[in-house]
Design a protein around this motif. Structure first.
Motif, mmCIF file in Angstrom:
data_model
loop_
_atom_site.group_PDB
_atom_site.id
_atom_site.type_symbol
_atom_site.label_atom_id
_atom_site.label_comp_id
_atom_site.label_asym_id
_atom_site.label_seq_id
_atom_site.Cartn_x
_atom_site.Cartn_y
_atom_site.Cartn_z
ATOM 1 N N SER A 91 -6.754 -8.632 5.939
ATOM 2 C CA SER A 91 -7.108 -7.777 7.228
ATOM 3 C C SER A 91 -6.559 -8.410 8.891
ATOM 4 O O SER A 91 -6.428 -9.484 9.157
ATOM 5 C CB SER A 91 -7.924 -7.329 7.950
ATOM 6 N N THR A 92 -5.474 -7.616 9.550
ATOM 7 C CA THR A 92 -5.628 -7.908 10.851
ATOM 8 C C THR A 92 -5.267 -6.486 11.772
ATOM 9 O O THR A 92 -5.654 -5.307 11.374
ATOM 10 C CB THR A 92 -3.997 -7.869 10.599
ATOM 11 N N PRO A 93 -5.676 -7.217 13.517
ATOM 12 C CA PRO A 93 -5.957 -8.146 13.951
ATOM 13 C C PRO A 93 -7.203 -9.176 13.395
ATOM 14 O O PRO A 93 -7.859 -8.137 13.205
ATOM 15 C CB PRO A 93 -5.692 -7.812 15.191
ATOM 16 N N ASP A 94 -7.473 -9.886 14.726
ATOM 17 C CA ASP A 94 -8.521 -10.533 13.795
ATOM 18 C C ASP A 94 -9.741 -9.931 14.104
ATOM 19 O O ASP A 94 -10.011 -9.319 14.511
ATOM 20 C CB ASP A 94 -8.818 -12.340 13.676
ATOM 21 N N GLU A 95 -11.039 -10.280 13.557
ATOM 22 C CA GLU A 95 -12.315 -9.992 14.198
ATOM 23 C C GLU A 95 -12.832 -9.917 15.504
ATOM 24 O O GLU A 95 -13.661 -8.954 16.052
ATOM 25 C CB GLU A 95 -13.295 -9.577 13.327
ATOM 26 N N VAL A 133 -4.786 8.878 5.464
ATOM 27 C CA VAL A 133 -3.735 7.390 5.007
ATOM 28 C C VAL A 133 -2.331 7.567 6.041
ATOM 29 O O VAL A 133 -1.875 8.338 5.552
ATOM 30 C CB VAL A 133 -3.884 7.258 3.141
ATOM 31 N N ASP A 134 -2.302 5.999 6.564
ATOM 32 C CA ASP A 134 -0.615 5.252 7.107
ATOM 33 C C ASP A 134 -1.254 4.093 6.657
ATOM 34 O O ASP A 134 -1.517 3.900 6.438
ATOM 35 C CB ASP A 134 -0.790 6.206 8.372
ATOM 36 N N ASP A 135 0.204 3.731 7.185
ATOM 37 C CA ASP A 135 0.941 2.227 7.388
ATOM 38 C C ASP A 135 -0.164 0.807 7.985
ATOM 39 O O ASP A 135 -0.183 -0.046 7.884
ATOM 40 C CB ASP A 135 1.729 2.290 7.659
ATOM 41 N N ARG A 136 -0.951 1.748 9.187
ATOM 42 C CA ARG A 136 -2.358 1.570 9.611
ATOM 43 C C ARG A 136 -4.000 0.929 9.138
ATOM 44 O O ARG A 136 -4.064 -0.503 8.789
ATOM 45 C CB ARG A 136 -2.880 1.958 10.905
ATOM 46 N N PHE A 137 -4.064 1.691 8.418
ATOM 47 C CA PHE A 137 -5.427 2.091 7.318
ATOM 48 C C PHE A 137 -6.013 3.258 6.281
ATOM 49 O O PHE A 137 -4.644 3.506 6.208
ATOM 50 C CB PHE A 137 -6.668 1.488 8.313
ATOM 51 N N GLU A 191 -10.345 1.058 5.659
ATOM 52 C CA GLU A 191 -10.201 0.029 4.662
ATOM 53 C C GLU A 191 -8.748 -0.256 4.470
ATOM 54 O O GLU A 191 -8.043 0.528 5.248
ATOM 55 C CB GLU A 191 -10.479 0.540 3.201
ATOM 56 N N GLY A 192 -8.226 -1.136 4.566
ATOM 57 C CA GLY A 192 -6.706 -1.923 4.327
ATOM 58 C C GLY A 192 -6.400 -1.927 5.361
ATOM 59 O O GLY A 192 -5.083 -1.776 5.980
ATOM 60 N N MET A 203 0.699 -1.338 0.330
ATOM 61 C CA MET A 203 0.412 -0.296 0.071
ATOM 62 C C MET A 203 0.949 1.409 -0.198
ATOM 63 O O MET A 203 2.277 1.300 0.469
ATOM 64 C CB MET A 203 -0.959 -0.366 1.269
ATOM 65 N N SER A 204 0.363 2.053 -0.883
ATOM 66 C CA SER A 204 0.944 3.640 -0.465
ATOM 67 C C SER A 204 0.925 4.537 0.557
ATOM 68 O O SER A 204 -0.438 4.515 0.945
ATOM 69 C CB SER A 204 0.562 4.182 -2.397
ATOM 70 N N THR A 205 1.490 4.889 1.074
ATOM 71 C CA THR A 205 0.918 5.276 1.835
ATOM 72 C C THR A 205 1.890 6.959 1.847
ATOM 73 O O THR A 205 2.219 7.499 1.053
ATOM 74 C CB THR A 205 1.824 5.310 3.871
#
Length: 251
Positions: free
Chosen positions: A83-87, A29-33, A47-48, A1-3
């Motif tokens: 996606s992480t972590p699990d739901e 946008v960052d490296d988390r979502f 998202e992401g 993913m681009s940030t």
């Protein structure tokens, strides 16, 4: 993913994989979502999602701040197999699961859908048509916030489409135009008009405009009620994803 740096910016400054920019649409946008929302509407999107469990509390707080900044009420957190972590961990941290709107299917249409005889469908052209179409949407989406329709109409917005039966608006739906195609949202049919082709006609009207724009493809996120209809129109499932939500802290 681009940030990009995690500042609130409009889509003109966002990475190319986002929707096309327009005034009133913001993204973080960052490296988390990735977060995005149209100002003042009911929903924002998360998202992401790539989080460690020890980042969850901070991430939920940041999403809540984003809801405040954009004037939105509910954040839809979209989860896929990457996606992480699990739901379960996310629910334990405070996210909510709505069983009626949990499993969704990404679907794609790249061939002409059938036309519907006897039903007019097109973009709404006047404020009065806009109000009537939005009221049809609100009747189908109980969580949709009360809105200032005049302010919505006056501000930049994705085009709203409607279908008419016997002179009345019977169905409505939005279209977001992007470089790869058109994404469909907010499809709704008035209860009195169900089974008469109004929903199908609104899909066809958006397809025709996608073709005119040179991007003959429709994408949609389908729930359990709309998926069978969309499959009959030729939409193909691409993958399933799940939805959790968080509600703004002052509501």
């Amino acid at each position: 993913m681009s940030t990009t740096p995690p500042d609130l910016v409009d889509f003109a400054e966002a990475p190319s994989w986002f929707l096309e920019s327009r005034p009133g649409r913001v993204v973080r946008v960052d490296d988390r979502f990735a977060l995005w929302a149209d100002l003042g509407r009911t929903y924002a999107a998360v998202e992401g999602i790539r989080l460690r469990e020890d980042q969850l509390a901070g991430a939920i707080a940041d999403v809540d701040a984003f809801l405040h900044e954009t004037g939105t009420l509910i954040a839809s957190w979209w989860f896929c197999e990457r996606s992480t972590p699990d739901e379960a961990a996310c629910i334990a941290a405070g996210l909510e699961k709505d069983e009626k709107d949990y499993v969704n299917t990404a679907m794609l249409l790249t061939e002409e859908p059938p036309s519907v005889d006897g039903v007019e469908a097109r973009r709404v052209a006047t404020f009065e048509e806009y109000v009537d179409a939005r009221l049809v949407q609100r009747s189908s989406f109980p969580t949709m916030r009360d809105a200032d329709f005049e302010a919505e109409w006056s501000a930049p917005h994705d085009p709203l489409y409607a279908a008419w039966i016997d002179g009345r608006i019977a169905a409505a739906g939005r279209a977001t135009f992007a470089s790869a195609g058109v994404y469909l949202t907010g499809g709704a049919t008035a209860e009195w008009a169900r089974g008469r082709g109004a929903y199908r006609a609104v899909v066809r009207a958006r397809w025709d405009d996608a073709v005119a724009a040179g991007t003959p493809a429709l994408g949609v996120g389908a729930g359990s009620m709309s998926r069978p209809i969309l499959e009959r129109l030729g939409f193909a499932p691409v993958h399933e994803y799940r939805r959790l939500q968080s509600v703004r802290s002052d509501t």
